[in-house]
Scaffold this motif. Structure first.
Motif, PDB file in Angstrom:
ATOM      1  N   VAL A  10       3.713  -6.894  -5.490  1.00 33.67           N
ATOM      2  CA  VAL A  10       3.414  -7.431  -6.816  1.00 33.67           C
ATOM      3  C   VAL A  10       4.336  -6.712  -7.784  1.00 33.67           C
ATOM      4  CG1 VAL A  10       1.639  -7.636  -8.599  1.00 33.67           C
ATOM      5  CG2 VAL A  10       1.005  -7.840  -6.185  1.00 33.67           C
ATOM      6  N   TRP A  11       4.906  -7.434  -8.729  1.00 31.53           N
ATOM      7  CA  TRP A  11       5.831  -6.846  -9.699  1.00 31.53           C
ATOM      8  C   TRP A  11       5.528  -7.380 -11.079  1.00 31.53           C
ATOM      9  CZ3 TRP A  11       9.308  -3.036  -9.168  1.00 31.53           C
ATOM     10  CH2 TRP A  11      10.190  -2.823 -10.227  1.00 31.53           C
ATOM     11  N   GLY A  18       9.939  -2.296 -15.259  1.00 32.60           N
ATOM     12  CA  GLY A  18       8.830  -2.913 -14.539  1.00 32.60           C
ATOM     13  C   GLY A  18       8.186  -1.979 -13.536  1.00 32.60           C
ATOM     14  N   LYS A  19       7.066  -2.442 -13.020  1.00 31.10           N
ATOM     15  CA  LYS A  19       6.328  -1.677 -12.030  1.00 31.10           C
ATOM     16  C   LYS A  19       5.865  -2.627 -10.946  1.00 31.10           C
ATOM     17  CE  LYS A  19       4.888   1.834 -15.200  1.00 31.10           C
ATOM     18  NZ  LYS A  19       3.920   2.542 -15.914  1.00 31.10           N
ATOM     19  N   GLY A  20       5.812  -2.093  -9.733  1.00 32.93           N
ATOM     20  CA  GLY A  20       5.370  -2.901  -8.617  1.00 32.93           C
ATOM     21  C   GLY A  20       4.383  -2.144  -7.753  1.00 32.93           C
ATOM     22  N   ALA A  21       3.779  -2.886  -6.835  1.00 37.38           N
ATOM     23  CA  ALA A  21       2.841  -2.311  -5.875  1.00 37.38           C
ATOM     24  C   ALA A  21       3.047  -3.015  -4.544  1.00 37.38           C
ATOM     25  CB  ALA A  21       1.407  -2.473  -6.355  1.00 37.38           C
ATOM     26  N   ILE A  22       3.042  -2.222  -3.483  1.00 35.82           N
ATOM     27  CA  ILE A  22       3.251  -2.720  -2.122  1.00 35.82           C
ATOM     28  C   ILE A  22       1.942  -2.577  -1.352  1.00 35.82           C
ATOM     29  CG2 ILE A  22       4.554  -2.394   0.017  1.00 35.82           C
ATOM     30  CD1 ILE A  22       6.663  -0.887  -1.716  1.00 35.82           C
ATOM     31  N   ALA A  31      -1.678  -1.402  -2.590  1.00 35.32           N
ATOM     32  CA  ALA A  31      -1.183  -1.350  -3.964  1.00 35.32           C
ATOM     33  C   ALA A  31      -0.456  -0.036  -4.238  1.00 35.32           C
ATOM     34  CB  ALA A  31      -2.314  -1.580  -4.959  1.00 35.32           C
ATOM     35  N   TYR A  32       0.392   0.386  -3.268  1.00 32.88           N
ATOM     36  CA  TYR A  32       1.156   1.626  -3.423  1.00 32.88           C
ATOM     37  C   TYR A  32       2.311   1.367  -4.395  1.00 32.88           C
ATOM     38  CZ  TYR A  32       2.876   6.199  -2.243  1.00 32.88           C
ATOM     39  OH  TYR A  32       3.249   7.511  -2.312  1.00 32.88           O
ATOM     40  N   PRO A  33       2.489   2.239  -5.398  1.00 28.74           N
ATOM     41  CA  PRO A  33       3.468   1.969  -6.446  1.00 28.74           C
ATOM     42  C   PRO A  33       4.927   2.088  -5.986  1.00 28.74           C
ATOM     43  CG  PRO A  33       2.469   4.122  -6.780  1.00 28.74           C
ATOM     44  CD  PRO A  33       1.752   3.479  -5.631  1.00 28.74           C
ATOM     45  N   TYR A  34       5.750   1.238  -6.568  1.00 31.65           N
ATOM     46  CA  TYR A  34       7.194   1.339  -6.422  1.00 31.65           C
ATOM     47  C   TYR A  34       7.841   0.760  -7.660  1.00 31.65           C
ATOM     48  CZ  TYR A  34       8.173  -3.635  -5.365  1.00 31.65           C
ATOM     49  OH  TYR A  34       8.333  -4.992  -5.433  1.00 31.65           O
TER      50      TYR A  34
END
Length: 143
Positions: A10-11, A18-22, A31-34
Motif C-alpha cells: 500500500v502506498w 510518500g509512505k508505504g506498507a508491505i 503492514a511493515y513500513p517502507y
C-alpha cells in the motif's frame, strides 16, 4: 501442481514524501513500513530489494537441501546471504544482480561435488529462474 503465494503493498503520497506498507499472505510482514528513505537513504525499514534477497537466499538454500538429499547428503548447517544490487540506468532503476554467499557444513561431501551441487541449486531454484539478473554464487564448505 500449482501453488500461489501473495504479498501486497500500500502506498500513499509522492515518491519522496510518500509512505508505504508491505504485507505477506503468511503474516510474516503485516503492514511493515517502507518508503523512499528506507530504499535509497539507508533509513531503517524494508524495501523490495531486501525482500528479493531474502527470497533468493531461502529458495536457493532449500533447493540445495533437496539436491543434496537426492545425492545422499544431509547438511548439518547452511547459511546463505544474498545481496541484491539496484542500479540507476538510462531508463530508470533495475535490479542487475543477486550475489549468493553460502557457508555450509555437510558431512562426507568433497569440495568438487559440493561446488557442483551448489551451482546446480543456483541455476535451478525457482527464484533464480524468476530473476533476469546476473546471479553469482560464492560457496564455502566448512568442516
Amino acid at each position: 501442481m500449482k501453488i500461489n503465494r501473495s504479498g501486497s503493498a500500500v502506498w500513499s503520497g509522492g515518491l519522496k514524501d510518500g509512505k508505504g506498507a508491505i504485507s505477506t499472505q503468511s503474516g510474516a510482514l503485516d503492514a511493515y513500513p517502507y518508503g523512499f528513505a528506507t530504499r535509497f537513504e539507508g533509513v531503517p525499514g524494508s524495501n523490495p530489494e531486501e525482500l528479493i534477497a531474502a527470497a533468493h537466499a531461502s529458495c536457493f538454500t532449500m533447493a540445495l537441501s533437496l539436491i543434496l538429499g537426492e545425492e545422499g547428503f544431509t547438511a548439518s548447517k547452511m547459511e546463505t546471504n544474498a545481496v541484491v544490487t539496484l542500479e540507476k540506468q538510462e531508463d530508470g532503476f533495475a535490479v542487475t544482480a543477486s550475489h549468493l554467499t553460502l557457508k555450509a557444513s555437510i558431512p562426507d561431501v568433497d569440495e568438487s561435488t559440493f561446488q557442483d551441487l551448489a551451482a546446480k541449486a543456483k541455476a535451478n531454484c525457482p527464484i533464480s529462474k524468476l530473476l533476469k539478473a546476473d546471479i553469482s554464487l560464492e560457496a564455502e564448505l566448512l568442516s
